[in-house]
Design a protein around this motif. Sequence first.
Motif, PDB file in Angstrom:
ATOM      1  N   UNK A  95       0.799  -1.224   0.000  1.00  0.00           N
ATOM      2  CA  UNK A  95       0.000   0.000   0.000  1.00  0.00           C
ATOM      3  C   UNK A  95       0.838   1.283   0.000  1.00  0.00           C
ATOM      4  N   UNK A  96       2.074   1.185   0.480  1.00  0.00           N
ATOM      5  CA  UNK A  96       2.909   2.387   0.598  1.00  0.00           C
ATOM      6  C   UNK A  96       3.237   3.004  -0.757  1.00  0.00           C
ATOM      7  N   UNK A  97       3.379   2.178  -1.770  1.00  0.00           N
ATOM      8  CA  UNK A  97       3.683   2.700  -3.093  1.00  0.00           C
ATOM      9  C   UNK A  97       4.175   1.619  -4.029  1.00  0.00           C
ATOM     10  N   UNK A  98       4.290   1.941  -5.316  1.00  0.00           N
ATOM     11  CA  UNK A  98       4.700   0.952  -6.316  1.00  0.00           C
ATOM     12  C   UNK A  98       6.055   0.304  -6.041  1.00  0.00           C
ATOM     13  N   UNK A  99       7.019   1.083  -5.554  1.00  0.00           N
ATOM     14  CA  UNK A  99       8.353   0.517  -5.320  1.00  0.00           C
ATOM     15  C   UNK A  99       8.311  -0.531  -4.216  1.00  0.00           C
ATOM     16  N   UNK A 100       7.607  -0.218  -3.114  1.00  0.00           N
ATOM     17  CA  UNK A 100       7.464  -1.196  -2.031  1.00  0.00           C
ATOM     18  C   UNK A 100       6.744  -2.442  -2.539  1.00  0.00           C
ATOM     19  N   UNK A 101       5.694  -2.237  -3.323  1.00  0.00           N
ATOM     20  CA  UNK A 101       4.930  -3.358  -3.858  1.00  0.00           C
ATOM     21  C   UNK A 101       5.811  -4.235  -4.736  1.00  0.00           C
ATOM     22  N   UNK A 102       6.651  -3.606  -5.563  1.00  0.00           N
ATOM     23  CA  UNK A 102       7.511  -4.397  -6.445  1.00  0.00           C
ATOM     24  C   UNK A 102       8.521  -5.208  -5.645  1.00  0.00           C
TER      25      UNK A 102
END
Length: 282
Positions: A95-102
Motif C-alpha cells: 500500500x505504501x507505493x509501487x516501489x514497495x509493492x515491487x
Amino acid sequence: MSASTSLKPVLPPEIRARKGGDPIVVLTAYTTPVARLVDPHCDVALVGDSLGMVVHGLPSTIGVTMEMMILHGRAVMRGLSKAMCVIDMPFGSYEEGPEQAYRNAARLMAETGAPAVKLEGGTHMAPTIAFLTARGVPVMAHIGLTPQAVNTLGGYKVVGRGAEAEVLMEDALAVEAAGAFSVVLEKVPEGLAARVSRTLSIPTIGIGAGVGCDGQVLVVDDMLGLFTDFRPKFVKRYAELGKTADDAIAAYAADVRARRFPAPEHAFADILPAKSAAKDPK
C-alpha cells in the motif's frame, strides 16, 4: 511443482485467454497435501491471506506477514503440477507505493516460484498494478469487499449497491487498464457482477458475486466444512470434514482410555536373543 510429472502448469496468459470460455475454477490451498488434492481439478490454487484465519487462528487477515505467505506459498508450490499458484500480498506489503509493492512481489515470486500475485484495491491501486505488470509481475486484482480494508469498510458487507455500483465499475475498468490479467469480485450484487463481467476483457473470478462471473473461488476449508467459526451466505458446503474429523478424534480418545488402542496388530513383538548352546560338560 512436482518433479515426478511432465504436465505443463497454467500461466497468467492462459487464464486471461479463458475470458468468456469455460468457467475458471479456483480454490485456496495453504499446504502441500491440499495443493495435491486441488491440483487435478482446479485452474488456480490461491494461497490466500485467509490462511491467517483458517490456519493460524487470527481474527482477520490483517496480521498475516510476508514470512507466512512465503512459507505457505512454498508448501503449495511443492504440491502443484498443473494448477497455477497465485499468492496474496499481505496487508502492509504494497500500500505504501509501487516501489514497495515491487520489492515484496518480487520477493514472493523469487522465494516461492509462484508465477503471479494478488492484491486488493481498485482505482487507487491501479498505478501500483501498472508498475508491477510493466516489470514482469503478473497481477490478479481484487475489488468489491476487500478483507484487508475491513476496518475501513465497517465489516464484511456487500459492496456495490446503489451509488457504489458505478464506483465498483470504475475500479474494475481501472485494474483492467493497469494490466491485471484477472480480477476477483467479492461480495458484489449478482447483477452488477454480471455487468462488470460483460464489460471487461479480462476474466472475473467471483466469490459471493453470482454465476455471471468467468470463474469462481472459495476458501477450501469453508467448502470442505473444516472452518466453522462462521459461514458466509455464498459458501456451499461440499463436505463436512470437520464433523468427520471430530468423530474420528473422539473415537481415538475413547479407544486409548479403554486400552483398546493400540491392539496387538498395531504393536511390534519383542525379538528375544537366541538361546546359547549348552556347554559340553567334558
